[in-house]
Design a protein around this motif. Structure first.
Motif, PDB file in Angstrom:
ATOM      1  N   GLY A 290      -2.279 -46.079  -3.808  1.00 15.88           N
ATOM      2  CA  GLY A 290      -0.910 -46.567  -3.932  1.00 15.88           C
ATOM      3  C   GLY A 290      -0.133 -45.621  -4.821  1.00 15.88           C
ATOM      4  N   GLN A 291      -0.264 -45.858  -6.127  1.00 10.81           N
ATOM      5  CA  GLN A 291       0.495 -45.051  -7.084  1.00 10.81           C
ATOM      6  C   GLN A 291       0.215 -43.551  -6.940  1.00 10.81           C
ATOM      7  N   VAL A 292      -1.046 -43.205  -6.682  1.00 10.32           N
ATOM      8  CA  VAL A 292      -1.404 -41.778  -6.563  1.00 10.32           C
ATOM      9  C   VAL A 292      -0.727 -41.097  -5.373  1.00 10.32           C
TER      10      VAL A 292
ATOM     11  N   THR B  23       7.977 -44.538  -0.779  1.00 16.40           N
ATOM     12  CA  THR B  23       7.803 -43.593  -1.886  1.00 16.40           C
ATOM     13  C   THR B  23       6.850 -44.155  -2.939  1.00 16.40           C
ATOM     14  N   GLU B  24       6.753 -45.459  -3.029  1.00 16.04           N
ATOM     15  CA  GLU B  24       5.828 -46.069  -3.997  1.00 16.04           C
ATOM     16  C   GLU B  24       4.506 -46.435  -3.333  1.00 16.04           C
ATOM     17  N   LEU B  25       4.576 -46.859  -2.080  1.00 13.74           N
ATOM     18  CA  LEU B  25       3.352 -47.268  -1.369  1.00 13.74           C
ATOM     19  C   LEU B  25       3.493 -46.825   0.089  1.00 13.74           C
ATOM     20  N   ILE B  26       2.798 -45.762   0.417  1.00 16.87           N
ATOM     21  CA  ILE B  26       2.995 -45.162   1.745  1.00 16.87           C
ATOM     22  C   ILE B  26       2.016 -45.695   2.786  1.00 16.87           C
ATOM     23  N   ARG B  27       1.035 -46.476   2.353  1.00 14.18           N
ATOM     24  CA  ARG B  27      -0.033 -46.888   3.281  1.00 14.18           C
ATOM     25  C   ARG B  27       0.475 -47.586   4.547  1.00 14.18           C
TER      26      ARG B  27
ATOM     27  N   TYR C   3      10.460 -38.475  -2.959  1.00 12.19           N
ATOM     28  CA  TYR C   3      11.362 -38.329  -1.812  1.00 12.19           C
ATOM     29  C   TYR C   3      12.651 -39.107  -2.076  1.00 12.19           C
ATOM     30  N   ASN C   4      13.755 -38.556  -1.647  1.00 14.47           N
ATOM     31  CA  ASN C   4      15.096 -39.106  -1.932  1.00 14.47           C
ATOM     32  C   ASN C   4      15.415 -39.017  -3.436  1.00 14.47           C
ATOM     33  N   LEU C   5      14.661 -38.153  -4.121  1.00 14.00           N
ATOM     34  CA  LEU C   5      14.794 -37.990  -5.580  1.00 14.00           C
ATOM     35  C   LEU C   5      14.704 -39.318  -6.335  1.00 14.00           C
ATOM     36  N   ARG C   6      13.753 -40.125  -5.888  1.00 14.75           N
ATOM     37  CA  ARG C   6      13.578 -41.422  -6.528  1.00 14.75           C
ATOM     38  C   ARG C   6      12.821 -41.288  -7.842  1.00 14.75           C
ATOM     39  N   ASP C   7      13.049 -42.238  -8.725  1.00 13.10           N
ATOM     40  CA  ASP C   7      12.284 -42.293  -9.971  1.00 13.10           C
ATOM     41  C   ASP C   7      10.854 -42.712  -9.653  1.00 13.10           C
ATOM     42  N   SER C   8       9.928 -42.321 -10.514  1.00 17.54           N
ATOM     43  CA  SER C   8       8.538 -42.751 -10.300  1.00 17.54           C
ATOM     44  C   SER C   8       8.344 -44.154 -10.849  1.00 17.54           C
ATOM     45  N   ALA C   9       7.619 -44.963 -10.095  1.00 16.75           N
ATOM     46  CA  ALA C   9       7.284 -46.309 -10.583  1.00 16.75           C
ATOM     47  C   ALA C   9       6.241 -46.156 -11.690  1.00 16.75           C
TER      48      ALA C   9
ATOM     49  N   ILE D 187     -11.809 -40.581  -8.138  1.00 18.12           N
ATOM     50  CA  ILE D 187     -10.548 -40.596  -8.896  1.00 18.12           C
ATOM     51  C   ILE D 187      -9.321 -40.556  -7.993  1.00 18.12           C
ATOM     52  N   LYS D 188      -9.482 -39.984  -6.805  1.00 19.31           N
ATOM     53  CA  LYS D 188      -8.315 -39.867  -5.924  1.00 19.31           C
ATOM     54  C   LYS D 188      -7.691 -41.235  -5.618  1.00 19.31           C
TER      55      LYS D 188
END
Ligand code: LLP
Length: 390
Positions: free
Chosen positions: A354-356, A290-294, A361-367, A37-38
Motif C-alpha cells: 500500500g504505502q510503499v 496514488t495512496e493505494l494502487i492495488r 502523481y498529480n504532485l500529490r502530498d504523501s500520506a 521489506i518490499k
C-alpha cells in the motif's frame, strides 16, 4: 479532524499478534523467516518485526540500508532482485549480508568482480525458476518459465560449473519464489516436490547447500478483514515441514511479506463529494490510486467501511472513487449508510503493498502513517481525545 487525510493507520497490536502467531507456528528450529521489506518498509513496522526475531529480505540497496538502520544484523539480511545495480551489490557485499540470491549466470560474474574488489567471499543462492503455477493473479505470478525471474532448471548445471570457476563466490543455497497472495497449499506442495528433485540432482553434482529459501507468497483473507485476520501460518509451515526433504544441518528460509503486515494497515480517507452520476452514486474520497494502487493495478478487492455514518439513516450503494485523473482510480462498489461530505472511509487490509507503492502523481502530498499505540484511529479522526498510551 485531528490529522490530515488521507493517512495510513497501523494496528500495532494486530501486528504483534500476527508475529506471535507466526513465530509460535514455526515447527522446527531450522526454519528462519525473513520479512520481505518490499511489502512495507516503515521503520516502526520493521522495528516491531525485528523484535520477533525475523530477518530481512531486501530487493534494493536502500532496503538493505533501511534494514540495517532498523537494527537488523547483516547476517540476517538477504538480497534478491532480477536487476541489481553494481552499487546495490556493493552495499550488500561491503556490509557482509547473509547471502545474495543470484538470478542469472550473467550476474555471477558481476557479483564475483565486486566481491573481489571488496576482498570478500560473497555467499550466493541460486534463484531457480521452478515452473510452478501459483494460480494467483497473473501480475503477481513469478515462478513460471515465461516469467523473467530466476535461473531455469535446465541451466542449473551450467551455473554450478560457472560458480566453481569464481574465486570470490561460494554457493550456499537455492532460492525459489512462485508468486504472491496464494491461499491454496497445493502450489507450495508442488514447489516442495520440485525442490526435492533439484536438491537430489545438485547433490549428485557434489553440491552441498546450507540453506533452501522457499520465498514468500502466503495470502491473506481480503474478504473478511474483521473476522480472523491472521493467516494460517501453522498450515503453511506444516507443508514445508512435511514435504521438503531437508538434509541434516540445512536451514529453510521463508520470505513472507503480505501475510505479516497486510491485515494491520488501513488507509483512512475523507469523503470530499457525494455526486449523483447518470447511472450511479459516486463517493469521491481524498485518497486515490496514488495512496493505494492495488485496485487499479490488479483489480484487487479491499473491504471498506464508512466509520462515521449512522446505519439508522438508511443505506445506499456508492462507487467509491479517488480524485486522480484516471478512470481506473476506483476502489470499488460499496453499500453503506447514507454518506455525506466529511464522512470517513476506512479501506482495510492495506498494510502490504500500500504505502510503499504510493506515488506523487498529480504532485500529490504523501500520506503519512500513524500507529495505534501512539494514536488511536478514533483520536486521528477527532472522535475521541488522545489518551496517553504507554
Ligand atoms: N520473495 C520474493 C522474491 C518476492 O518477489 C516477493 C514478492 C516476496 C518474497 C514476498 O511475497 P509475499 O509474501 O508478500 O507474497 N504488489 C503486489 C505483490 C507483489 C509481490 C512481489 N514479490 C500486490 O500488491 O499484490
Amino acid at each position: 479532524m485531528a490529522v490530515q487525510t488521507p493517512f495510513y493507520h497501523y494496528d500495532i497490536e494486530l501486528l504483534e499478534n500476527t508475529l506471535q502467531t507466526l513465530t509460535a507456528a514455526i515447527p522446527s528450529s531450522n526454519f528462519k523467516v525473513h520479512y520481505a521489506i518490499k511489502a512495507n518498509a516503515e521503520p516502526r513496522i520493521l522495528q516491531t518485526i525485528r523484535k520477533y526475531g525475523l530477518g530481512a529480505d531486501c530487493v534494493s540497496g536502500n532496503e538493505i540500508t533501511r534494514a540495517l538502520e532498523c537494527g537488523y544484523a547483516p547476517s540476517e539480511i538477504v538480497l534478491a532482485g532480477v536487476g541489481k545495480s553494481d552499487a546495490e551489490l556493493n552495499t550488500a557485499i561491503s556490509n557482509g549480508i547473509h547471502s545474495i540470491n543470484c538470478e542469472s549466470i550473467e550476474e555471477l560474474e558481476v557479483i564475483n568482480e565486486i566481491a573481489e574488489q571488496n576482498n570478500r567471499v560473497a555467499h550466493i543462492s541460486f534463484r531457480i525458476n521452478p515452473n510452478v503455477d501459483a494460480k494467483t493473479h497473473h501480475k503477481i505470478t513469478t515462478g513460471l518459465s515465461e516469467n523473467k525471474f530466476g535461473i531455469p532448471i535446465s541451466e542449473v548445471s551450467r551455473a554450478i560449473a560457472e560458480i566453481r570457476k569464481m574465486n570470490a563466490l561460494k554457493l550456499t543455497g537455492v532460492h525459489f519464489h512462485i508468486g504472491s497472495q496464494i491461499l491454496s497449499m497445493d502450489p507450495f506442495i508442488k514447489l516442495c516436490t520440485q525442490v526435492n528433485t533439484l536438491l537430489d540432482e545438485m547433490e549428485a553434482e557434489g553440491v552441498e547447500l546450507e540453506h533452501i529459501n522457499v520465498g514468500g507468497g502466503l495470502g491473506i483473507d481480503y474478504l473478511n478483514p474483521d473476522g480472523n485476520p491472521i493467516p494460517d501460518f501453522e498450515k503453511y509451515f506444516a507443508v514445508f515441514h512435511e514435504h521438503l526433504q531437508v538434509r541434516p544441518g540445512q536451514t529453510v528460509h521463508f520470505e513472507l511479506g503480505r501475510s505479516v503486515v497486510a491485515q494491520c494497515g488501513s488507509l483512512i480517507s475523507k469523503v470530499l463529494y457525494v455526486k449523483k452520476g447518470a447511472t450511479k452514486n459516486f463517493a469521491i474520497i481524498d485518497a486515490g490510486m496514488t495512496e493505494l494502487i492495488r485496485p487499479a493495478l490488479y483489480d484487487s478487492h479491499h473491504e471498506m467501511e464508512n466509520i462515521t455514518a449512522d446505519a439508522a439513516m438508511g443505506m445506499d450503494t456508492y462507487s467509491v472513487v479517488g480524485p486522480i485523473c484516471e478512470s481506473s482510480d476506483v476502489f470499488g462498489q460499496l453499500e453503506m449508510p447514507i454518506t455525506k461530505r466529511g464522512d470517513i472511509i476506512k479501506i482495510k487490509s492495506a498494510g502490504a503493498y500500500g504505502q510503499v507503492l504510493s506515488s506523487n502523481y498529480n504532485l500529490r502530498d504523501s500520506a503519512i502513517a500513524y500507529y495505534s499505540d501512539e494514536m488511536t484511529l478514533n483520536a486521528c479522526i477527532g472522535k475521541e481525545e488522545q489518551v496517553a498510551i504507554s
